[in-house]
Write a protein that holds these residues in place. Structure first.
Motif, PDB file in Angstrom:
ATOM      1  N   ALA A   1     -33.058  -2.601 -28.116  1.00 17.24           N
ATOM      2  CA  ALA A   1     -32.666  -2.783 -26.715  1.00 17.24           C
ATOM      3  C   ALA A   1     -31.307  -2.135 -26.448  1.00 17.24           C
ATOM      4  O   ALA A   1     -31.094  -1.521 -25.391  1.00 17.24           O
ATOM      5  CB  ALA A   1     -32.625  -4.277 -26.379  1.00 17.24           C
ATOM      6  N   TYR A   2     -30.388  -2.268 -27.413  1.00 16.92           N
ATOM      7  CA  TYR A   2     -29.061  -1.672 -27.263  1.00 16.92           C
ATOM      8  C   TYR A   2     -29.163  -0.158 -27.065  1.00 16.92           C
ATOM      9  O   TYR A   2     -28.535   0.408 -26.159  1.00 16.92           O
ATOM     10  CB  TYR A   2     -28.214  -1.994 -28.494  1.00 16.92           C
ATOM     11  N   TRP A   3     -29.947   0.508 -27.896  1.00 16.63           N
ATOM     12  CA  TRP A   3     -30.030   1.969 -27.814  1.00 16.63           C
ATOM     13  C   TRP A   3     -30.817   2.433 -26.601  1.00 16.63           C
ATOM     14  O   TRP A   3     -30.539   3.524 -26.059  1.00 16.63           O
ATOM     15  CB  TRP A   3     -30.599   2.539 -29.113  1.00 16.63           C
ATOM     16  N   VAL A   4     -31.779   1.648 -26.147  1.00 12.60           N
ATOM     17  CA  VAL A   4     -32.463   1.981 -24.892  1.00 12.60           C
ATOM     18  C   VAL A   4     -31.457   1.984 -23.743  1.00 12.60           C
ATOM     19  O   VAL A   4     -31.435   2.893 -22.903  1.00 12.60           O
ATOM     20  CB  VAL A   4     -33.613   0.989 -24.610  1.00 12.60           C
ATOM     21  N   HIS A   5     -30.599   0.975 -23.718  1.00 12.43           N
ATOM     22  CA  HIS A   5     -29.598   0.908 -22.640  1.00 12.43           C
ATOM     23  C   HIS A   5     -28.517   1.971 -22.809  1.00 12.43           C
ATOM     24  O   HIS A   5     -27.965   2.461 -21.814  1.00 12.43           O
ATOM     25  CB  HIS A   5     -28.965  -0.481 -22.596  1.00 12.43           C
ATOM     26  N   PHE A   6     -28.208   2.335 -24.023  1.00 12.35           N
ATOM     27  CA  PHE A   6     -27.225   3.398 -24.269  1.00 12.35           C
ATOM     28  C   PHE A   6     -27.698   4.736 -23.705  1.00 12.35           C
ATOM     29  O   PHE A   6     -26.911   5.503 -23.127  1.00 12.35           O
ATOM     30  CB  PHE A   6     -27.006   3.524 -25.784  1.00 12.35           C
ATOM     31  N   THR A   7     -28.986   5.019 -23.849  1.00 15.20           N
ATOM     32  CA  THR A   7     -29.501   6.370 -23.628  1.00 15.20           C
ATOM     33  C   THR A   7     -29.862   6.660 -22.180  1.00 15.20           C
ATOM     34  O   THR A   7     -29.724   7.797 -21.725  1.00 15.20           O
ATOM     35  CB  THR A   7     -30.744   6.591 -24.515  1.00 15.20           C
ATOM     36  N   THR A   8     -30.308   5.671 -21.439  1.00 18.50           N
ATOM     37  CA  THR A   8     -30.916   5.961 -20.134  1.00 18.50           C
ATOM     38  C   THR A   8     -29.957   6.078 -18.946  1.00 18.50           C
ATOM     39  O   THR A   8     -30.169   6.941 -18.094  1.00 18.50           O
ATOM     40  CB  THR A   8     -31.997   4.907 -19.817  1.00 18.50           C
ATOM     41  N   PRO A   9     -28.888   5.256 -18.802  1.00 17.39           N
ATOM     42  CA  PRO A   9     -28.175   5.280 -17.516  1.00 17.39           C
ATOM     43  C   PRO A   9     -26.900   6.110 -17.447  1.00 17.39           C
ATOM     44  O   PRO A   9     -26.344   6.271 -16.367  1.00 17.39           O
ATOM     45  CB  PRO A   9     -27.830   3.797 -17.312  1.00 17.39           C
ATOM     46  N   PHE A  10     -26.392   6.657 -18.564  1.00 17.96           N
ATOM     47  CA  PHE A  10     -25.036   7.227 -18.515  1.00 17.96           C
ATOM     48  C   PHE A  10     -24.946   8.465 -17.637  1.00 17.96           C
ATOM     49  O   PHE A  10     -23.912   8.698 -16.984  1.00 17.96           O
ATOM     50  CB  PHE A  10     -24.498   7.518 -19.926  1.00 17.96           C
TER      51      PHE A  10
ATOM     52  N   ARG B   1     -43.423   0.163 -23.208  1.00 16.09           N
ATOM     53  CA  ARG B   1     -42.260   0.236 -22.330  1.00 16.09           C
ATOM     54  C   ARG B   1     -41.103   1.014 -22.956  1.00 16.09           C
ATOM     55  O   ARG B   1     -40.354   1.693 -22.229  1.00 16.09           O
ATOM     56  CB  ARG B   1     -41.815  -1.170 -21.940  1.00 16.09           C
ATOM     57  N   VAL B   2     -40.940   0.947 -24.272  1.00 14.77           N
ATOM     58  CA  VAL B   2     -39.865   1.724 -24.909  1.00 14.77           C
ATOM     59  C   VAL B   2     -40.149   3.213 -24.781  1.00 14.77           C
ATOM     60  O   VAL B   2     -39.231   4.018 -24.532  1.00 14.77           O
ATOM     61  CB  VAL B   2     -39.709   1.320 -26.385  1.00 14.77           C
ATOM     62  N   TRP B   3     -41.411   3.607 -24.927  1.00 18.63           N
ATOM     63  CA  TRP B   3     -41.761   5.023 -24.791  1.00 18.63           C
ATOM     64  C   TRP B   3     -41.554   5.494 -23.353  1.00 18.63           C
ATOM     65  O   TRP B   3     -41.234   6.672 -23.126  1.00 18.63           O
ATOM     66  CB  TRP B   3     -43.198   5.262 -25.236  1.00 18.63           C
ATOM     67  N   ILE B   4     -41.710   4.606 -22.378  1.00 19.04           N
ATOM     68  CA  ILE B   4     -41.410   4.963 -20.994  1.00 19.04           C
ATOM     69  C   ILE B   4     -39.934   5.320 -20.859  1.00 19.04           C
ATOM     70  O   ILE B   4     -39.573   6.319 -20.231  1.00 19.04           O
ATOM     71  CB  ILE B   4     -41.782   3.808 -20.041  1.00 19.04           C
ATOM     72  N   SER B   5     -39.074   4.528 -21.483  1.00 17.54           N
ATOM     73  CA  SER B   5     -37.630   4.808 -21.411  1.00 17.54           C
ATOM     74  C   SER B   5     -37.274   6.109 -22.125  1.00 17.54           C
ATOM     75  O   SER B   5     -36.413   6.868 -21.660  1.00 17.54           O
ATOM     76  CB  SER B   5     -36.832   3.646 -21.995  1.00 17.54           C
ATOM     77  N   VAL B   6     -37.955   6.390 -23.244  1.00 13.62           N
ATOM     78  CA  VAL B   6     -37.713   7.658 -23.944  1.00 13.62           C
ATOM     79  C   VAL B   6     -38.131   8.831 -23.061  1.00 13.62           C
ATOM     80  O   VAL B   6     -37.412   9.842 -22.959  1.00 13.62           O
ATOM     81  CB  VAL B   6     -38.473   7.686 -25.284  1.00 13.62           C
ATOM     82  N   GLY B   7     -39.284   8.715 -22.410  1.00 11.85           N
ATOM     83  CA  GLY B   7     -39.742   9.780 -21.514  1.00 11.85           C
ATOM     84  C   GLY B   7     -38.758  10.026 -20.383  1.00 11.85           C
ATOM     85  O   GLY B   7     -38.498  11.182 -19.996  1.00 11.85           O
TER      86      GLY B   7
ATOM     87  N   PHE C   1     -25.012  12.884 -26.523  1.00 12.69           N
ATOM     88  CA  PHE C   1     -25.322  11.474 -26.268  1.00 12.69           C
ATOM     89  C   PHE C   1     -26.834  11.256 -26.176  1.00 12.69           C
ATOM     90  O   PHE C   1     -27.352  10.253 -26.670  1.00 12.69           O
ATOM     91  CB  PHE C   1     -24.625  11.009 -24.988  1.00 12.69           C
ATOM     92  N   TRP C   2     -27.542  12.189 -25.545  1.00 11.94           N
ATOM     93  CA  TRP C   2     -29.008  12.081 -25.495  1.00 11.94           C
ATOM     94  C   TRP C   2     -29.609  12.217 -26.889  1.00 11.94           C
ATOM     95  O   TRP C   2     -30.517  11.474 -27.251  1.00 11.94           O
ATOM     96  CB  TRP C   2     -29.593  13.144 -24.580  1.00 11.94           C
ATOM     97  N   VAL C   3     -29.106  13.164 -27.654  1.00 15.13           N
ATOM     98  CA  VAL C   3     -29.640  13.371 -29.009  1.00 15.13           C
ATOM     99  C   VAL C   3     -29.445  12.116 -29.853  1.00 15.13           C
ATOM    100  O   VAL C   3     -30.381  11.638 -30.513  1.00 15.13           O
ATOM    101  CB  VAL C   3     -28.960  14.591 -29.676  1.00 15.13           C
ATOM    102  N   LEU C   4     -28.231  11.561 -29.829  1.00 19.91           N
ATOM    103  CA  LEU C   4     -27.949  10.352 -30.600  1.00 19.91           C
ATOM    104  C   LEU C   4     -28.819   9.184 -30.134  1.00 19.91           C
ATOM    105  O   LEU C   4     -29.442   8.490 -30.946  1.00 19.91           O
ATOM    106  CB  LEU C   4     -26.473   9.985 -30.467  1.00 19.91           C
ATOM    107  N   GLY C   5     -28.872   8.963 -28.824  1.00 19.76           N
ATOM    108  CA  GLY C   5     -29.594   7.815 -28.293  1.00 19.76           C
ATOM    109  C   GLY C   5     -31.081   7.863 -28.584  1.00 19.76           C
ATOM    110  O   GLY C   5     -31.681   6.866 -29.029  1.00 19.76           O
ATOM    111  N   ILE C   6     -31.712   8.999 -28.339  1.00 19.92           N
ATOM    112  CA  ILE C   6     -33.158   9.121 -28.559  1.00 19.92           C
ATOM    113  C   ILE C   6     -33.476   8.981 -30.048  1.00 19.92           C
ATOM    114  O   ILE C   6     -34.464   8.337 -30.432  1.00 19.92           O
ATOM    115  CB  ILE C   6     -33.674  10.458 -27.986  1.00 19.92           C
ATOM    116  N   THR C   7     -32.635   9.569 -30.898  1.00 20.99           N
ATOM    117  CA  THR C   7     -32.852   9.433 -32.351  1.00 20.99           C
ATOM    118  C   THR C   7     -32.810   7.970 -32.778  1.00 20.99           C
ATOM    119  O   THR C   7     -33.679   7.495 -33.527  1.00 20.99           O
ATOM    120  CB  THR C   7     -31.792  10.235 -33.122  1.00 20.99           C
TER     121      THR C   7
END
Length: 463
Positions: free
Chosen positions: A261-270, A324-330, A436-442
């Motif tokens: 959950a932490y990394w999903v929130h890190f990656t999507t809104p910045f 739902r996690v894959w939705i956030s990755v997309g 930041f995208w590379v780190l978060g998605i990984t």
């Protein structure tokens, strides 16, 4: 005969959601006022980014302490406290010309904002059924985006027409009204009184008889008392030592689903936060060459897009829990692709490309709400406020770093003021988002695998 559904949960939620919208107005009150702020205080791009940076440092840094206080004092108290802090901050912002006092004002706004969102999210499971939570959460975010719409256009127009002080005192006045309304309406859970009722010690019948939408309606069945157990010796239950601050963090971070959950929130809104909170107007006006009115119109498009996506994403994430996690990755991949296209475009990108960016980038706001559903599925109930605060630090930590790095890179290129802005400098500056995208998605992919393995080992299912 059908039993009437309780109305109070919707009233409580409506006031809480409006309080969140007002917090968003306070948070993004400089969104369309970047050049005006530089002119008002006589500051460069790095100092301008400090306003947002300090505000976000306070916001992110207080998420876990506020979560601890939230579990102890409840949502109504924290929302009221946050409202008072933001009112004080905007009054200071309206009346001072000293940069140091203005920074103090943003500290107060950040502290008040930190108290609001996770308190609103903490209310929802107390008043709504589990199946309703994804949709209600997304609509809550949608209402918050309406607050952002206010800060993008009406506030900018008010400041331009009536002056700096009038605009920010108007925001403070709205904050006072909503804070007082919350004190007489918000209840932490069914059966507890409002903040005003608790202070006066006179809970009303409405509070005592309140019922959650998750509570089954009365059936008329008479419950029998349990059998007498007077002959059974009762021993004292062993005292369980409460976990300290760092103990709570360690316990939560041992759960892979919380880290996910932490990394999903890190990656999507910045990307959205850094654009809307500070750098959107300078980029569109000083980089692309649009007029301030056209820039405000395009920023409004980001808000409308986020609201529409929020309406659609709630039911989808509720229906497809496993995906739902894959939705956030997309969503993160789509935002990154749009920004890389703009950065790599030779010369000024066509308006159609900019519109695609400004429509897709706001997906990150509703996408970040998925992280709280993931967190709720894995966080022990007694840690829910603390866990929400922990997850909420992620996206705002990333946003903070991106905002500061953009300002720093602009200054390194000698393009740190409205007179020296250029499209080429902005393209280089916005490229700081890519790592930041590379780190978060990984990390999402890594923690998703670990979470699935952990759930299989413990026989857990998503909820």
């Amino acid at each position: 005969m059908r039993t009437a559904r309780p109305l109070l949960p919707w009233v409580v939620w409506s006031v809480a959601a409006v309080a969140y919208a007002v917090a968003i107005i306070n948070r993004s009150s400089l969104a369309a006022l970047g050049p005006a702020t530089q002119e008002h205080f006589g500051i460069d791009a790095t100092t301008l980014s400090m306003f947002a940076m300090i505000q976000l440092v306070v916001y992110a840094g207080l998420q876990i302490p506020v979560g601890t206080l939230l579990d102890r004092f409840g949502s109504a108290t924290m929302i009221f406290s946050g409202g008072l802090l933001m009112v004080a901050g905007q009054i200071i912002m309206a009346t001072v010309a000293d940069v140091r006092l203005a920074i103090l004002a943003r500290v107060l706004v950040g502290a008040g904002d930190a108290c609001t969102f996770i308190s609103v999210m903490r209310l929802l499971p107390e008043w709504f059924a589990v199946r309703q939570l994804p949709t209600v959460s997304q609509v809550t975010g949608l209402i918050g985006q309406a607050g952002q719409l206010v800060s993008v256009t009406p506030l900018a127009l008010l400041v331009g027409a009536a002056g700096w002080a009038t605009g920010f005192l108007g925001v403070a006045a709205v904050g006072v009204l909503i804070t007082l309304l919350g004190a007489v309406v918000l209840r932490d859970r069914p059966g507890t009184g409002t903040l005003l009722e608790r202070v006066t010690g006179r809970p009303g019948a409405l509070s005592r008889n309140a019922r959650s939408l998750a509570t089954p309606p009365p059936t008329g069945v008479v419950e029998m008392a349990p059998p007498a157990t007077g002959l059974i010796p009762v021993g004292k239950p062993p005292r369980i030592r409460a976990l300290g601050f760092w103990g709570r963090i360690r316990r939560l971070l041992r759960i892979p689903g919380v880290r996910l959950a932490y990394w999903v929130h890190f990656t999507t809104p910045f990307a959205l936060n850094s654009f809307v909170l500070l750098w959107g107007t300078p980029f569109l006006v000083g980089g692309i060459g649009l007029s301030p009115a056209a820039a405000s119109g395009l920023l409004s498009l980001t808000v409308v897009s986020s609201m529409v996506v929020g309406l659609v994403l709630g039911p989808i994430s509720s229906r497809f829990i496993e995906r739902r996690v894959w939705i956030s990755v997309g969503i993160a991949v789509a935002i990154a692709a749009c920004w890389i296209t703009v950065i790599a475009w030779p010369g000024t990108p066509p308006i159609a490309v900019l519109i695609v960016l400004l429509v897709v980038m706001p997906f990150g706001g509703p996408g970040s709400m998925i992280s709280f559903e993931v967190s709720r599925s894995h966080t022990p109930r007694s840690f829910s406020g603390f866990g929400t605060g922990l997850v909420n630090t992620a996206g705002f930590t990333a946003s903070l770093l991106v905002i500061v790095l953009i300002g720093f890179v602009l200054d390194l290129q000698g393009a740190g003021s409205p007179e020296s802005y250029s499209l080429g400098a902005f393209k280089v500056a916005f490229a700081v988002q890519i790592p930041f995208w590379v780190l978060g998605i990984t990390m999402i992919l890594v923690e998703q695998r670990r979470t699935r393995r952990w759930m299989d080992e413990h026989g857990r299912r998503l909820r």
